[in-house]
Design a protein around this motif. Structure first.
Motif, PDB file in Angstrom:
ATOM      1  N   ARG A   1      -7.143   5.850   4.083  1.00  0.00           N
ATOM      2  CA  ARG A   1      -6.216   5.436   3.976  1.00  0.00           C
ATOM      3  C   ARG A   1      -5.490   5.267   3.751  1.00  0.00           C
ATOM      4  O   ARG A   1      -5.375   6.795   2.623  1.00  0.00           O
ATOM      5  N   PRO A   2      -4.543   4.666   4.042  1.00  0.00           N
ATOM      6  CA  PRO A   2      -2.740   5.755   3.268  1.00  0.00           C
ATOM      7  C   PRO A   2      -2.950   4.172   2.151  1.00  0.00           C
ATOM      8  O   PRO A   2      -3.431   3.706   1.402  1.00  0.00           O
ATOM      9  N   LEU A   3      -1.636   5.291   1.237  1.00  0.00           N
ATOM     10  CA  LEU A   3      -1.588   4.746  -0.404  1.00  0.00           C
ATOM     11  C   LEU A   3      -0.100   4.630  -0.479  1.00  0.00           C
ATOM     12  O   LEU A   3       0.523   5.733  -0.123  1.00  0.00           O
ATOM     13  N   GLY A   4       0.200   3.416  -0.425  1.00  0.00           N
ATOM     14  CA  GLY A   4       1.817   2.704  -0.678  1.00  0.00           C
ATOM     15  C   GLY A   4       1.728   2.191   1.100  1.00  0.00           C
ATOM     16  O   GLY A   4       3.033   2.653   0.956  1.00  0.00           O
TER      17      GLY A   4
ATOM     18  N   TRP B   1      -1.612   5.192 -10.173  1.00  0.00           N
ATOM     19  CA  TRP B   1      -0.956   4.597  -8.976  1.00  0.00           C
ATOM     20  C   TRP B   1      -2.221   2.939  -9.599  1.00  0.00           C
ATOM     21  O   TRP B   1      -3.592   3.442  -9.790  1.00  0.00           O
ATOM     22  N   GLY B   2      -1.765   2.238  -8.709  1.00  0.00           N
ATOM     23  CA  GLY B   2      -2.576   0.772  -8.425  1.00  0.00           C
ATOM     24  C   GLY B   2      -3.260   0.471 -10.184  1.00  0.00           C
ATOM     25  O   GLY B   2      -2.536   0.537 -11.274  1.00  0.00           O
ATOM     26  N   LYS B   3      -4.319   0.122  -9.925  1.00  0.00           N
ATOM     27  CA  LYS B   3      -5.545  -0.248 -11.287  1.00  0.00           C
ATOM     28  C   LYS B   3      -5.776   0.974 -11.997  1.00  0.00           C
ATOM     29  O   LYS B   3      -6.233   0.827 -12.624  1.00  0.00           O
ATOM     30  N   TYR B   4      -5.553   1.855 -11.702  1.00  0.00           N
ATOM     31  CA  TYR B   4      -6.076   3.420 -12.026  1.00  0.00           C
ATOM     32  C   TYR B   4      -4.757   3.142 -13.129  1.00  0.00           C
ATOM     33  O   TYR B   4      -5.481   4.488 -14.598  1.00  0.00           O
TER      34      TYR B   4
END
Length: 156
Positions: free
Chosen positions: A70-73, A140-143
Motif C-alpha cells: 500500500r502507499p505510505l504517505g 513513521w506514524g504510530k511507529y
C-alpha cells in the motif's frame, strides 16, 4: 502473476476466505511471538490503485502465504509499505518469492522505496529482511517512539 520454484503468486481480495485464513494464521503467529496480533495495523478494505494483496500457492493450489502493498504517505508517495507478509511454516522459498513479487509490483506502481515495520521480538523476520537488503529507516506514524518496533526500508 509470478511463478518461482513451483510457487504462483496472484493478486487476491484481502477480504476473501483464502486471504482471511492466511491473515488469521499470521495474526495467531504474531500473537505468540510478539504478544500482539498486528490486526489493527491492516485494513483489508484499503485497496488502492497503487497497492494490492497477493496470495502464494503451490502447484496443487495449496495456500502458502500472503503479502500486501500500500502507499505510505499519500496517493502520490514514492514510498510503499509492505504489510501482512506471511509464509506458512516449513514452506521454503515462499517468503523470498512473495517479497520479490511485492518489490516488483511496487516498481511497476512507480515506487522508489519499500518500507515495513515489524516487532523487535520477531528476530526471524528482522533477519529475513536484512538478508534481502532492508536496513533501518526513520519511523513513521504510530511507529514513532515505539521501542517494540523496528522500521526497515529498501531502495527499489
Amino acid at each position: 502473476m509470478a511463478a518461482r520454484q513451483g510457487i504462483t503468486i496472484l493478486a487476491a481480495d484481502a477480504a476473501g476466505p483464502d486471504a482471511q485464513r492466511l491473515l488469521d494464521e499470521l495474526s495467531d503467529a504474531l500473537l505468540r511471538i510478539n504478544g500482539d496480533s498486528g490486526r489493527s495495523s491492516f485494513d483489508a478494505e484499503a485497496a488502492t490503485p497503487r497497492g494490492g494483496f497477493y496470495v502464494a500457492r503451490d502447484g496443487a493450489g495449496q495456500l502458502l502465504g500472503c503479502a500486501a502493498l500500500r502507499p505510505l504517505g499519500g496517493p502520490d508517495s514514492a514510498t510503499a509499505e509492505l504489510k501482512r507478509m506471511y509464509a506458512r511454516h516449513g514452506q521454503s522459498g515462499v517468503g523470498a518469492a512473495l517479497l520479490a513479487h511485492v518489490e516488483a509490483q511496487a516498481r511497476c506502481f512507480g515506487y522508489a522505496r519499500l518500507h515495513l515495520s515489524t516487532r523487535v521480538a520477531n528476530t526471524r523476520a528482522v533477519a529475513f529482511y536484512a538478508k534481502h537488503g532492508y536496513a533501518p529507516v526513520v519511523a513513521w506514524g504510530k511507529y514513532v517512539g515505539a521501542a517494540q518496533s523496528v522500521c526497515l526500508g529498501k531502495q527499489l
